[in-house]
Design an enzyme around this catalytic site. Structure first.
Site, PDB file in Angstrom:
ATOM      1  N   SER A  94       0.847  -1.187   0.000  1.00 56.72           N
ATOM      2  CA  SER A  94       0.000   0.000   0.000  1.00 56.72           C
ATOM      3  C   SER A  94       0.891   1.248   0.000  1.00 56.72           C
ATOM      4  O   SER A  94       1.684   1.421  -0.909  1.00 56.72           O
ATOM      5  CB  SER A  94      -0.958  -0.024   1.185  1.00 56.72           C
ATOM      6  OG  SER A  94      -2.004   0.888   1.037  1.00 56.72           O
TER       7      SER A  94
ATOM      8  N   HIS B  98      -6.968  -5.977  -1.304  1.00 56.52           N
ATOM      9  CA  HIS B  98      -5.807  -5.158  -0.952  1.00 56.52           C
ATOM     10  C   HIS B  98      -4.728  -5.971  -0.259  1.00 56.52           C
ATOM     11  O   HIS B  98      -3.549  -5.644  -0.347  1.00 56.52           O
ATOM     12  CB  HIS B  98      -6.272  -4.005  -0.061  1.00 56.52           C
ATOM     13  CG  HIS B  98      -5.300  -2.878   0.030  1.00 56.52           C
ATOM     14  ND1 HIS B  98      -4.678  -2.327  -1.073  1.00 56.52           N
ATOM     15  CD2 HIS B  98      -4.824  -2.177   1.104  1.00 56.52           C
ATOM     16  CE1 HIS B  98      -3.871  -1.345  -0.691  1.00 56.52           C
ATOM     17  NE2 HIS B  98      -3.938  -1.243   0.614  1.00 56.52           N
TER      18      HIS B  98
END
Length: 311
Positions: free
Chosen positions: A169, A281
């Site tokens: 991320s 994610h």
């Protein structure tokens, strides 16, 4: 988790440390008199060697005190320099806490020292510190991180010729960014990473968060959005890079990794891309996680250790 006794006099809560996990404690209502009453994982952890770890502080950009956690490799011997993995957290307002981390322990078992840094922008300190990277994602926070690397080298723990960087991320962005700014890392792994903030605004599920962080909409402060986009500096990259991404990621859509991969591949870089079907994610399916761990270990073995054993 915290529970309060019926009479309000006692607290029951769970806790963790750098070398222990899942402890249960009791304390008085004011937090004093803490005692450990249960460690349900003690027997399981006793079957493994647990790497030593400690918190560190060093001087970052502008003379600010920056903190991080250094985990030593299993079998560490003072005076010997070891390969180092720099791990960067997400957020950017996440943080590495003084808690047990199984993934870090696995890297330590492979013979690596691991540095997890909390540069400006991290949470857990002051509001000023957490907001200190406003319109500066990849600027002074990157300086803070690299100052930590230099500190561990100066300690004699890290071998400057065998260093790697990895993160997911925002940590993935910082990995993408770092390899455009320095060639000090021999290998890098970026997961669910952002390569182009401008296009990211139209793809992510958190566009307003970006608008606030970059001081305006992309077309209003375009120079800021582009200034901190790794893809703008792709021609600088020489570090071998492994890109990993979940195909169903809504926070950081897979196109962010694809466009960085395509650019670096066109430039002739040593870059590979791993796509994980059904994954968002993070990577959660057990077989995916096992596969990812093996691929990461092999990437660093080849590029950081250059196929050589740790010693």
């Amino acid at each position: 988790g915290v529970e309060i006794s019926e009479d309000g006099s006692r607290l029951l809560f769970t806790g963790t440390g750098l070398t222990s996990n899942g402890d249960v404690f009791m304390a008085d209502a004011d937090g004093s008199g803490i005692e450990r009453v249960l460690n349900p994982l003690a027997d399981e952890l006793a079957n493994f060697q647990i790497a030593d770890a400690e918190t560190l502080t060093w001087e970052g950009a502008d003379g600010w005190e920056i903190e991080g956690i250094l985990t030593y490799p299993i079998g560490y011997e003072a005076g010997q320099a070891y390969p180092l993995i720099l791990q960067v957290h997400g957020g950017p307002h996440g943080r590495f806490s003084k808690s047990f981390n199984a993934g870090t322990q696995i890297w330590a078992a492979r013979g690596y020292a691991i540095l997890r840094t909390n540069p400006r922008g991290s949470s857990g300190r002051t509001l000023e510190f957490s907001n200190a990277n406003f319109m500066d994602w990849g600027g002074k926070d990157f300086e803070d991180i690299m100052a930590g690397v230099d500190h561990v080298i100066d300690m004699g723990v890290a071998d400057p010729d065998r260093m790697a960087i990895m993160g997911g991320s925002y940590g993935g962005f910082m990995t993408f960014w770092a390899v455009t700014q320095t060639d000090r890392f021999k290998g890098a792994i970026g997961h669910a990473a952002i390569s182009d903030w401008y296009s990211f605004y139209g793809q992510t599920d958190i566009p307003y968060y970006l608008q606030n962080s970059f001081g305006g909409l992309p077309w209003e402060t375009k120079e800021i959005w582009e200034e901190w986009s790794p893809i703008e500096y792709a021609e600088n990259v020489t570090t071998p890079l492994l890109i990993t991404h979940g195909e169903q990621d809504r926070r950081v859509p897979i196109s962010q990794g694809e466009q960085y991969f395509r650019t670096l591949k066109k430039l002739g870089n040593d870059v590979e891309f791993l796509r994980f079907p059904r994954a968002g994610h993070g990577i959660s399916e057990p077989l995916h996680r096992i596969f990812l761990d093996r691929e990461q270990a092999e990437w660093f073995r080849v590029h950081v250790l250059q196929g050589r054993p740790i010693t």
